[in-house]
Design a protein around this motif. Structure first.
Motif, PDB file in Angstrom:
ATOM      1  N   GLU A 122       0.859  -1.289   0.008  1.00 41.61           N
ATOM      2  CA  GLU A 122      -0.155  -0.083  -0.116  1.00 41.61           C
ATOM      3  C   GLU A 122       0.770   1.282   0.081  1.00 41.61           C
ATOM      4  O   GLU A 122       0.279   2.487   0.254  1.00 41.61           O
ATOM      5  N   LYS A 123       2.183   1.179  -0.355  1.00 38.02           N
ATOM      6  CA  LYS A 123       2.925   2.587  -0.189  1.00 38.02           C
ATOM      7  C   LYS A 123       2.279   3.421  -1.355  1.00 38.02           C
ATOM      8  O   LYS A 123       2.054   3.096  -2.256  1.00 38.02           O
ATOM      9  N   PRO A 124       2.609   4.698  -0.935  1.00 40.26           N
ATOM     10  CA  PRO A 124       2.509   5.611  -1.931  1.00 40.26           C
ATOM     11  C   PRO A 124       3.164   5.275  -3.135  1.00 40.26           C
ATOM     12  O   PRO A 124       4.342   4.743  -3.346  1.00 40.26           O
ATOM     13  N   GLN A 125       2.487   5.521  -4.298  1.00 38.32           N
ATOM     14  CA  GLN A 125       3.066   5.334  -5.710  1.00 38.32           C
ATOM     15  C   GLN A 125       4.412   5.588  -5.968  1.00 38.32           C
ATOM     16  O   GLN A 125       5.217   5.131  -6.560  1.00 38.32           O
ATOM     17  N   GLY A 126       4.562   7.088  -5.374  1.00 38.91           N
ATOM     18  CA  GLY A 126       6.036   7.420  -5.571  1.00 38.91           C
ATOM     19  C   GLY A 126       7.240   7.422  -4.734  1.00 38.91           C
ATOM     20  O   GLY A 126       8.000   7.607  -4.824  1.00 38.91           O
ATOM     21  N   MET A 127       6.731   6.631  -3.592  1.00 33.94           N
ATOM     22  CA  MET A 127       7.845   6.533  -2.504  1.00 33.94           C
ATOM     23  C   MET A 127       8.554   5.287  -2.945  1.00 33.94           C
ATOM     24  O   MET A 127       8.471   4.317  -3.207  1.00 33.94           O
ATOM     25  N   GLU A 128      10.083   5.659  -2.798  1.00 33.60           N
ATOM     26  CA  GLU A 128      11.026   4.733  -2.985  1.00 33.60           C
ATOM     27  C   GLU A 128      11.081   4.147  -1.735  1.00 33.60           C
ATOM     28  O   GLU A 128      11.292   4.782  -0.600  1.00 33.60           O
ATOM     29  N   LEU A 129      11.075   2.644  -1.344  1.00 33.00           N
ATOM     30  CA  LEU A 129      11.219   2.050  -0.061  1.00 33.00           C
ATOM     31  C   LEU A 129      12.401   1.128  -0.094  1.00 33.00           C
ATOM     32  O   LEU A 129      12.725   0.113  -1.094  1.00 33.00           O
ATOM     33  N   VAL A 130      13.391   1.434   0.861  1.00 33.88           N
ATOM     34  CA  VAL A 130      14.444   0.545   0.891  1.00 33.88           C
ATOM     35  C   VAL A 130      14.283  -0.142   2.404  1.00 33.88           C
ATOM     36  O   VAL A 130      14.213   0.594   3.338  1.00 33.88           O
ATOM     37  N   ILE A 131      14.709  -1.561   2.340  1.00 35.45           N
ATOM     38  CA  ILE A 131      14.558  -2.267   3.451  1.00 35.45           C
ATOM     39  C   ILE A 131      15.909  -3.135   3.425  1.00 35.45           C
ATOM     40  O   ILE A 131      16.395  -3.735   2.530  1.00 35.45           O
ATOM     41  N   THR A 132      16.443  -3.305   4.870  1.00 39.55           N
ATOM     42  CA  THR A 132      17.727  -4.078   5.166  1.00 39.55           C
ATOM     43  C   THR A 132      17.505  -5.097   6.162  1.00 39.55           C
ATOM     44  O   THR A 132      16.416  -4.916   6.990  1.00 39.55           O
ATOM     45  N   GLY A 133      18.291  -6.200   6.146  1.00 39.59           N
ATOM     46  CA  GLY A 133      18.308  -6.962   7.088  1.00 39.59           C
ATOM     47  C   GLY A 133      19.333  -8.172   6.683  1.00 39.59           C
ATOM     48  O   GLY A 133      19.782  -7.999   5.661  1.00 39.59           O
ATOM     49  N   HIS A 134      19.636  -8.901   7.680  1.00 43.53           N
ATOM     50  CA  HIS A 134      20.533  -9.958   7.489  1.00 43.53           C
ATOM     51  C   HIS A 134      19.985 -11.162   6.886  1.00 43.53           C
ATOM     52  O   HIS A 134      20.216 -11.781   5.801  1.00 43.53           O
ATOM     53  N   GLU A 135      18.850 -11.655   7.482  1.00 43.06           N
ATOM     54  CA  GLU A 135      18.097 -12.982   6.749  1.00 43.06           C
ATOM     55  C   GLU A 135      17.017 -12.353   5.810  1.00 43.06           C
ATOM     56  O   GLU A 135      16.103 -11.508   6.382  1.00 43.06           O
ATOM     57  N   PRO A 136      16.876 -12.846   4.673  1.00 50.02           N
ATOM     58  CA  PRO A 136      15.927 -12.369   3.832  1.00 50.02           C
ATOM     59  C   PRO A 136      14.476 -12.767   4.182  1.00 50.02           C
ATOM     60  O   PRO A 136      14.084 -14.025   4.420  1.00 50.02           O
ATOM     61  N   ASP A 137      13.373 -12.090   4.124  1.00 50.21           N
ATOM     62  CA  ASP A 137      12.117 -12.499   4.553  1.00 50.21           C
ATOM     63  C   ASP A 137      11.444 -12.653   2.946  1.00 50.21           C
ATOM     64  O   ASP A 137      11.375 -11.678   2.053  1.00 50.21           O
ATOM     65  N   PRO A 138      11.190 -14.047   2.607  1.00 46.86           N
ATOM     66  CA  PRO A 138      10.749 -14.278   1.405  1.00 46.86           C
ATOM     67  C   PRO A 138       9.661 -13.602   0.908  1.00 46.86           C
ATOM     68  O   PRO A 138       9.632 -13.163  -0.476  1.00 46.86           O
ATOM     69  N   ALA A 139       8.596 -13.053   1.824  1.00 42.30           N
ATOM     70  CA  ALA A 139       7.558 -12.388   1.146  1.00 42.30           C
ATOM     71  C   ALA A 139       7.966 -10.913   0.986  1.00 42.30           C
ATOM     72  O   ALA A 139       7.494 -10.198   0.016  1.00 42.30           O
TER      73      ALA A 139
END
Length: 169
Positions: A122-139
């Protein structure tokens, strides 16, 4: 930006937060508004001052213990702080939102995974979203447009060297 993408940086190698910081610097340099939200960290890493100087909004749950060191009460307090960080970050509606260590916070039960997954949908259409972490979440990986794995082949920490201010934190 017409369309913002979802970027994921994960793995056991150095450079995930550094990549996210680089994205924040680039966006701020282009005149975009940026919010950098950190989870599972004390809020004292050197990159934070540099980002603030560029006008990046910094939000931190300011966690000073590893999860395995926490009592159940401390974990609940950390979870509440992290949920507040996410709520504050979403209210700002910036052009770029960085959720540093969010995948690990979700995995450890210190951030509501369902809220993060809803943000991806549901993020706004123009928002760039960056997510980090050690273990990848498949979803999260499945929802992402960019996925980069940082792999550690060699690190001074393996030889007992401590983390260095300005380099590792």
């Amino acid at each position: 930006m017409d369309r913002g993408y979802i970027q994921v940086y994960y793995g056991d190698g150095k450079g995930k937060t550094t990549a996210a910081v680089g994205q924040a610097v680039r966006a701020a340099g282009a005149g975009l508004t940026v919010c950098f939200a950190q989870f599972l960290k004390p809020g004292t890493s050197c990159e934070l001052e540099g980002l603030r100087a560029l006008g990046v909004r910094m939000i931190s749950g300011a966690q000073d213990k590893f999860c395995f060191q926490m009592t159940p009460e401390e974990k609940e307090q950390a979870r509440l702080r992290n949920e507040a960080v996410l709520s504050e970050a979403l209210l700002l509606e910036d052009d770029m939102l960085v959720l540093d260590e969010a995948m690990d916070a979700c995995r450890l039960g210190l951030l509501d995974r369902n809220r993060v997954l809803a943000l991806l949908r549901e993020k706004p259409q123009g928002m760039e979203l960056v997510i980090t972490g050690h273990e990848p979440d498949p979803a999260i990986v499945d929802a992402a447009d960019y996925v980069t794995e940082a792999v550690c082949h060699k690190h001074p920490f393996q030889e007992g060297a401590p983390a260095r201010r300005g380099i590792e934190y």
